[in-house]
Design a protein around this motif. Structure first.
Motif, short mmCIF file in Angstrom:
data_model
loop_
_atom_site.label_atom_id
_atom_site.label_comp_id
_atom_site.label_asym_id
_atom_site.label_seq_id
_atom_site.Cartn_x
_atom_site.Cartn_y
_atom_site.Cartn_z
N TYR A 191 4.12 -4.88 -8.83
CA TYR A 191 3.13 -4.78 -9.64
C TYR A 191 2.96 -3.16 -9.99
O TYR A 191 3.09 -2.87 -11.31
CB TYR A 191 1.77 -5.48 -9.42
N GLY A 192 2.33 -2.61 -8.92
CA GLY A 192 1.96 -1.25 -9.33
C GLY A 192 0.59 -0.92 -8.49
O GLY A 192 0.34 -1.71 -7.49
N PRO A 193 -0.03 0.11 -8.65
CA PRO A 193 -1.44 0.35 -7.95
C PRO A 193 -2.25 -0.94 -8.37
O PRO A 193 -2.30 -1.50 -9.31
CB PRO A 193 -1.65 1.62 -8.58
N GLY A 194 -3.09 -1.44 -7.38
CA GLY A 194 -4.03 -2.30 -7.55
C GLY A 194 -4.01 -3.36 -6.52
O GLY A 194 -4.69 -4.30 -6.84
N ILE A 195 -2.89 -3.35 -5.67
CA ILE A 195 -2.70 -4.55 -4.87
C ILE A 195 -3.66 -4.63 -3.59
O ILE A 195 -3.80 -5.31 -2.72
CB ILE A 195 -1.07 -4.62 -4.40
N GLY A 196 -4.34 -3.26 -3.33
CA GLY A 196 -5.26 -3.27 -2.25
C GLY A 196 -6.30 -2.01 -2.65
O GLY A 196 -5.83 -1.13 -3.19
N ILE A 197 -7.45 -1.95 -1.92
CA ILE A 197 -8.40 -1.00 -1.81
C ILE A 197 -9.44 -1.16 -0.85
O ILE A 197 -9.41 -2.32 -0.31
CB ILE A 197 -9.17 -1.00 -3.16
N ASN A 198 -9.95 0.06 -0.10
CA ASN A 198 -10.72 -0.18 0.74
C ASN A 198 -12.31 -0.37 0.16
O ASN A 198 -12.55 -0.20 -0.97
CB ASN A 198 -10.93 1.05 1.65
N CYS A 199 -13.21 -0.90 0.93
CA CYS A 199 -14.33 -1.14 0.60
C CYS A 199 -15.48 -0.32 0.81
O CYS A 199 -14.99 0.79 1.48
CB CYS A 199 -14.90 -2.56 0.90
N SER A 200 -16.78 -0.31 0.85
CA SER A 200 -17.72 0.76 0.90
C SER A 200 -17.85 0.93 2.54
O SER A 200 -18.45 1.93 2.80
CB SER A 200 -19.19 0.42 0.26
N TYR A 201 -17.40 -0.06 3.26
CA TYR A 201 -17.44 0.23 4.76
C TYR A 201 -16.41 1.00 5.13
O TYR A 201 -16.28 1.60 6.52
CB TYR A 201 -17.46 -1.25 5.56
N ASN A 202 -15.27 1.28 4.41
CA ASN A 202 -14.28 2.18 4.61
C ASN A 202 -13.52 1.87 5.93
O ASN A 202 -13.30 2.77 6.92
CB ASN A 202 -14.46 3.50 4.75
N THR A 203 -13.26 0.60 5.96
CA THR A 203 -12.64 -0.13 7.52
C THR A 203 -11.18 -0.47 7.10
O THR A 203 -10.72 -1.34 7.90
CB THR A 203 -13.40 -1.04 8.20
N GLY A 204 -10.24 0.23 6.41
CA GLY A 204 -9.07 -0.31 5.87
C GLY A 204 -9.03 -0.98 4.41
O GLY A 204 -10.01 -1.04 3.75
N MET A 205 -7.81 -1.24 3.77
CA MET A 205 -7.64 -1.26 2.60
C MET A 205 -7.58 -3.12 2.42
O MET A 205 -6.58 -3.59 2.94
CB MET A 205 -6.29 -0.67 1.81
N HIS A 206 -8.52 -3.66 1.86
CA HIS A 206 -8.43 -5.18 1.62
C HIS A 206 -7.08 -5.36 0.66
O HIS A 206 -6.88 -4.39 -0.32
CB HIS A 206 -9.80 -5.75 1.00
#
Length: 423
Positions: free
Chosen positions: A237-252
């Protein structure tokens, strides 16, 4: 998500029954289209799978396969269903062309909208997009997701920093989308001009390249914003398949669209969750160019358990580098991340560094350039860094300390390793 035991008694996330059904649909489409992967499966006598064990016997795919399929050999649907193509950002070799159906574009937008939502971005934000448009997936991906969200888009694209800053001030941009290299450049320019009080940025969504904790801190503190790592690659796809949340414990990452494995890059066997390895991705619903067990060469790990944010989407750790980043110098395997980790222990150096490798008088030489401020003894700092590097990787580099701002800055990705041995 389903968790199970590995052969080595480690815990690992297993493919679900629904995901197996989706993979079988992809296998059927690839075989019907006569794609390179469909032919691999046919020659192996595979038409469907029924279990985790059978899934792990499916052959891998990789970038060389995609290059061999140039220009449109990846299409798994009739050409009239293709609405767009994109190409990877690499500059060497045959390009990789990825075709997209209207549903692929829609799905990508939905995933990207999720990324913004996980970062706390709303339709009241003004999203300032600096990555490139065109064949590259970045700019249009950021825009597609922002429009799905309903936010105002300021589609600047790369370059022309003067105009970027002017529009940032005049439009009241609240979210900056950029590579970490360009975010750093903008941070430094805003500080030089003394205009931070005129900038209304609150968040940064940063992707496209690995970046250090030191660089993250420099940008976050320099702009006074929250930063979010976004993950993706053109082939998937491109960028956008995962990102970290505000807890910054890894990229969902979005496991309703993707199945991700972590494998040992040497044995290619899956490793238990929590162990570092190579990210391998299978697209579950992609139509234009489905990929099964695609080797990304990115190094990370799956973080076991659930995030404090409550999301059920699994998490990847920060990208630690790439399997093909490895440099062989004086018979020693060295990764840029190792050098980065060493430099992080010296508070007097900036986030910026450059490694140059050359071959002179029959031997390899590694030079490391770092920045610091004028109050530091450059020679003493260079000696201390060289000693620390030798203690970690086994040989002494040449270290050159320069003043802050002298190393090159980039509007795209910063080239940190320059191998001059083969020039």
């Amino acid at each position: 998500m389903i968790w199970g035991l590995t052969r080595e008694e480690g815990i690992y996330m297993q493919i679900t029954a629904q995901q197996i059904t989706q993979v079988n649909h992809q296998i059927e489409a690839l075989i019907s289209a006569g794609s390179f992967y469909g032919k691999k499966l046919e020659s192996a006598g595979i038409t469907r799978i029924h279990s985790q064990a059978e899934f792990e016997k499916l052959p891998f795919s990789q970038k060389s396969d995609l290059r061999d399929a140039y220009p449109l050999g990846l299409m798994a649907v009739p050409e009239e269903e293709i609405v767009r193509i994109h190409s990877s950002s690499g500059t060497t070799g045959t390009p990789v062309i990825i075709p997209y159906t209207a549903k692929d574009v829609e799905d990508w937008g939905i995933m990207f909208k999720r990324c913004y939502e996980f970062a706390g971005v709303t339709k009241r934000d003004r999203i300032h997009i600096t990555p490139g448009y065109g064949l590259w997936t970045a700019g249009i991906g950021f825009q597609n997701g922002a429009e799905k969200l309903g936010a105002m888009v300021i589609p600047m694209g790369p370059g022309n920093t003067e105009k970027q800053l002017q529009m940032m001030k005049d439009m009241g941009s609240t979210v900056i989308c950029a590579t970490s290299s360009y975010a750093l450049l903008l941070t430094e320019e805003i500080e030089k001009r003394g205009i931070r009080d005129q900038i209304k940025l609150k968040k940064g969504v940063i992707g496209s390249e690995r970046w250090s904790d030191k660089m993250r801190k420099r940008i976050s503190e320099g702009l006074g914003i929250e930063l979010y790592d976004i993950y993706g690659l053109t082939e998937i796809y491109g960028p956008g398949i995962g990102i970290n949340c505000s807890y910054n414990t890894g990229m969902h990452y979005w496991d309703d669209y993707l199945y991700i494995e972590i494998v040992d890059p040497v044995t290619l066997r899956p490793v238990p969750d929590g162990e570092m390895g190579e990210i391998v991705i299978t697209t579950l619903v992609k139509e234009g160019a489905p990929l099964i067990r695609y080797r990304t060469h990115d190094l990370s790990r799956i973080i076991p358990g659930e995030c404090p944010c409550g999301s059920k989407h699994p998490r990847l750790d920060t990208i630690m580098g790439r399997t093909d980043d490895m440099m062989k110098i004086k018979g020693v395997n060295v990764f840029p991340s190792q050098i980065e980790e060493i430099l992080k222990s010296f508070p007097e150096v900036s986030s910026e560094y450059q490694i140059r490798i050359s071959h002179l008088d029959g031997k390899d030489t590694m030079r490391i350039y770092v920045e610091t401020n004028g109050s530091v003894n450059f020679l003493d700092l260079a000696d201390r860094i060289a000693i620390k590097v030798k203690s970690v990787i086994g040989f002494t580099p040449l270290v050159k300390v320069v003043e802050n701002g002298l190393l090159p800055r980039s509007e795209k990705k910063t080239k940190r390793v320059i191998d001059e041995r083969y020039d």
